[in-house]
Design a protein around this motif. Structure first.
Motif, PDB file in Angstrom:
ATOM      1  N   GLN B  34       0.817  -1.200   0.000  1.00  0.00           N
ATOM      2  CA  GLN B  34       0.000   0.000   0.000  1.00  0.00           C
ATOM      3  C   GLN B  34       0.859   1.261   0.000  1.00  0.00           C
ATOM      4  O   GLN B  34       0.684   2.173  -0.818  1.00  0.00           O
ATOM      5  CB  GLN B  34      -0.893  -0.029   1.252  1.00  0.00           C
ATOM      6  N   GLU B  35       1.831   1.257   0.925  1.00  0.00           N
ATOM      7  CA  GLU B  35       2.724   2.396   1.067  1.00  0.00           C
ATOM      8  C   GLU B  35       3.521   2.616  -0.218  1.00  0.00           C
ATOM      9  O   GLU B  35       3.688   3.748  -0.685  1.00  0.00           O
ATOM     10  CB  GLU B  35       3.671   2.118   2.238  1.00  0.00           C
ATOM     11  N   GLU B  38       1.343   4.168  -2.928  1.00  0.00           N
ATOM     12  CA  GLU B  38       1.122   5.609  -2.695  1.00  0.00           C
ATOM     13  C   GLU B  38       2.330   6.420  -3.127  1.00  0.00           C
ATOM     14  O   GLU B  38       2.203   7.428  -3.829  1.00  0.00           O
ATOM     15  CB  GLU B  38       0.861   5.861  -1.198  1.00  0.00           C
ATOM     16  N   LYS B  39       3.497   5.965  -2.714  1.00  0.00           N
ATOM     17  CA  LYS B  39       4.706   6.725  -3.021  1.00  0.00           C
ATOM     18  C   LYS B  39       4.982   6.757  -4.521  1.00  0.00           C
ATOM     19  O   LYS B  39       5.402   7.787  -5.059  1.00  0.00           O
ATOM     20  CB  LYS B  39       5.902   6.150  -2.261  1.00  0.00           C
ATOM     21  N   ASN B  41       2.777   6.660  -6.851  1.00  0.00           N
ATOM     22  CA  ASN B  41       1.822   7.566  -7.489  1.00  0.00           C
ATOM     23  C   ASN B  41       2.101   9.039  -7.183  1.00  0.00           C
ATOM     24  O   ASN B  41       1.786   9.914  -7.981  1.00  0.00           O
ATOM     25  CB  ASN B  41       0.397   7.207  -7.061  1.00  0.00           C
TER      26      ASN B  41
END
Lengths: 419, 228
Positions: B34-35, B38-39, B41
């Protein structure tokens, strides 16, 4: 021995006993019947003679007819009214041998002359009865046995059909495919029970196989991560400033041991995946192309050792197998031939008429060649070898029902595989 | 140079970052799928190092996501499973390189440098170390402007040395870099010695300084003269 033959054997033994006992009973029964009949006829004949003789004037002219069947003996003193039955042996002129006779002896008074009359009949030979009984029994027994086994064979063919169908399915069962066997129901209870038991068993096997497979892979994964940490930390540690050469050497040794452990883990994982038949994809593998590719990839290694490679490719061999396994197989065999070679030695690769041969010069084997393909058996004391290479080779060959033959002679090790 | 390291194993993440930071990279970290997503994107990176066996998602999806952004970020995927399928799939969807756990940090470093060189369109694709000038694309080596003839292995070795400047490179790391898994025999270390001494001799003969420092029994260190 087939179950059918076995039951046939028991059936026939049992019937043999019954037939023998029956034969003996038969004989005595025969004897009894024949005896009764015989005595009656003898009596009838006696009555007949008495009738004829009592109407005659004299028996003297009958006396000349006296033969084996009748004896007329003039006597002085009569033993009236008493019949004596006895068995005797007389010579039969017609058959030209001695025969057994039964005779009735009685006294008779014909016009004042006393005679002893002996009426006889040839007895049926005991030998003849036995012969008859035996022939009858043997014929009966043979036809019984033939019919029994024919019937049994025919019956078992149709009755055992579901059994053989199940056997065929079990034979082709592969736990690694994760399938559970299912059988069509027959109308025989025993087979249905068997089928149900096998269905239960295979579903348990495929479940456990799946669990084990997962465990092996997870365990291997879990081992690699701590090893990666060990190696990474050691690599960071060795970069620390101010380390003495001794300290660096210790770190280096520890790192090498971790590498070895990780390679061992990988090799064992591959081995278990091969043994669990987890390589399903099959392609046409051109053996000389594969061998050439690996020889090229290892060329530098071969050159450094000053090894000469001799190729004898007669005809292209194409074999159906998993491409990855083909790579592992030939890489292991070639690396093995390089590793255990002598400096300035040679490697000969031969592909001829469905046969692959790789031979290399080398020191005589230190171990029993039969052990070479076992796990953790090292051909030499070189501690850098994992001792799994040839086990992997054997596991791959076993997958495809192939065999490898190892021979050593005149400082040359040879591995031969028939495709 | 900005890097993103996506790795769920904390210790692995820790020393990988330590090593890369010591190499002068700006590093960010992500411990979960998940992390990482996010990074990826939110920011742009020069290179992403992604473990594909993450607990909350397959790292290959990260690579796909990254590639769908049409970015020219370099990607190295890392997997504990030495499975050919993962490797092929990873490279198919656009990963630049593939490493199997456990790997050597010096190896990761060399791969990152090679990717960055290849991906850098405006800028220097060549390697300079004092008087030594290396052109990876044409496989040429120049010392003080004069070309010297190196074998393929000596050339690889030189790039590996320069990429891992000031780092202790054990014989084990070098063997694995040059030959991969093929070479694991005891005598392979003698071959390293031969290759290194040939490279050294050729460099010195052409007028370069001797930057290679031997560490007895362990390996070598390629370093500036003053640090020697």
């Amino acid at each position: 021995m087939k179950l059918n033959d076995k039951t046939n054997r028991y059936f026939i033994t049992a019937s043999l006993i019954v037939f023998c006992a029956g034969g003996i009973l038969f004989y005595f029964l025969f004897q009894l019947i024949i005896d009764r009949d015989f005595n009656q006829r003898l009596h009838e004949r006696k009555e007949y003679y008495i009738r004829i003789f009592s109407q005659s004037d004299s028996l003297l002219h009958y006396q000349q007819f006296s033969a084996n069947s009748i004896g007329i003996i003039p006597v002085d003193r009569i033993i009236a009214g008493k019949e004596v039955v006895s068995d005797t042996i007389l010579f039969d002129r017609i058959e030209n041998k001695f025969n057994r006779y039964r005779q009735v002896s009685l006294g008779m008074n014909v016009r004042g002359e006393q005679y002893k009359i002996q009426v006889r009949r040839a007895l049926v030979e005991r030998k003849d009865i036995i012969q008859g009984v035996v022939i009858l029994e043997v014929l009966l027994f043979l036809s019984f046995a033939v019919i029994l086994s024919l019937l049994n064979n025919q019956l078992s063919k149709s009755l055992w059909k579901p059994f053989y169908a199940a056997l065929d399915k079990i034979d082709h069962y592969k736990a690694e495919k994760g399938e559970t066997l299912e059988f069509s129901r027959s109308n025989i209870d025993e087979f249905d029970v068997l089928a149900a038991a096998i269905e239960k068993m295979t579903s348990r096997i495929s479940q456990e196989f799946h669990i084990l497979k997962e465990f092996t892979e997870n365990a291997s994964h879990e081992i690699q991560t701590p090893l990666a940490i060990v190696k990474g930390k050691l690599e960071v540690l060795i970069q620390s400033p101010g380390l003495s050469e001794d300290q660096m050497d210790m770190i280096n040794t520890a790192s090498m041991a971790a590498t070895r452990l990780s390679k061992l883990n990988e090799a064992l994982l591959i081995l278990s995946r091969i043994e669990n038949r987890q390589f399903h994809v099959v392609k046409d593998i051109n053996l000389h192309e594969t061998v050439d590719r690996h020889l090229n990839a290892l060329e530098e290694l071969i050159q450094i050792k000053g090894i000469e490679v001799i190729k004898n490719y007669d005809n292209p061999i194409v074999f159906q197998m998993n491409p990855l396994l083909a790579d592992i197989l030939f890489e292991n065999l070639i690396v093995n031939a390089i590793k255990h070679n002598t400096a300035e030695g040679s490697i000969a690769v031969t592909l001829r008429a469905k046969q692959f041969t790789i031979s290399n010069t080398g020191e005589p084997p230190m171990r029993d060649p039969a052990q070479l393909f076992q796990r953790f058996v090292k051909a030499s004391s070189k501690s850098h070898s994992l001792g799994l290479g040839l086990s992997i080779v054997k596991a791959i060959l076993d997958t495809y029902q192939l065999r490898v033959k190892y021979t050593y002679g005149q400082h040359v090790h040879t591995m031969t595989i028939d495709f | 140079m900005k890097m993103l390291v996506i790795e769920d194993e904390e210790e692995l993440l820790r020393f990988t970052l330590t090593y890369l930071r010591s190499e002068g990279y700006v590093c960010e970290e992500a411990a979960t799928f998940q992390e990482g997503m996010e990074k990826i994107n939110l920011y742009d990176y020069d290179c992403v190092i992604a473990d594909i066996g993450l607990p909350d998602g397959n790292g290959l999806h990260l690579v796909r996501q990254l590639k769908s952004k049409l970015s020219d970020t370099g990607v190295i995927i890392i997997s504990a499973r030495n499975s050919l399928e993962d490797k092929i799939e990873g490279l198919d969807i656009g990963a630049d390189d593939y490493l199997t756990k456990p790997f050597h940090l010096s190896e990761l470093n060399a791969r990152i440098k090679s990717i960055l060189r290849r991906r850098k369109f405006q800028g220097n694709k060549e390697i300079d170390f004092h008087e030594i000038h290396v052109l990876p694309e044409t496989m040429q080596t120049l010392v003080n402007g004069r070309e010297i003839a190196l074998t393929k292995k000596e050339f690889d070795l030189l790039i590996y040395f320069i990429s891992n400047k000031d780092k202790v490179l054990t014989k084990e790391y070098i063997v694995e870099h040059l030959w991969g898994d093929y070479m694991d025999t005891a005598d392979s270390y003698d071959f390293i010695y031969a290759h290194v001494s040939n490279l050294r001799r050729k460099l010195i003969e052409s007028g370069a300084h001797d930057y290679v420092k031997s560490i007895y029994g362990v390996g070598y260190k390629f370093t500036d003269l003053e640090a020697k």
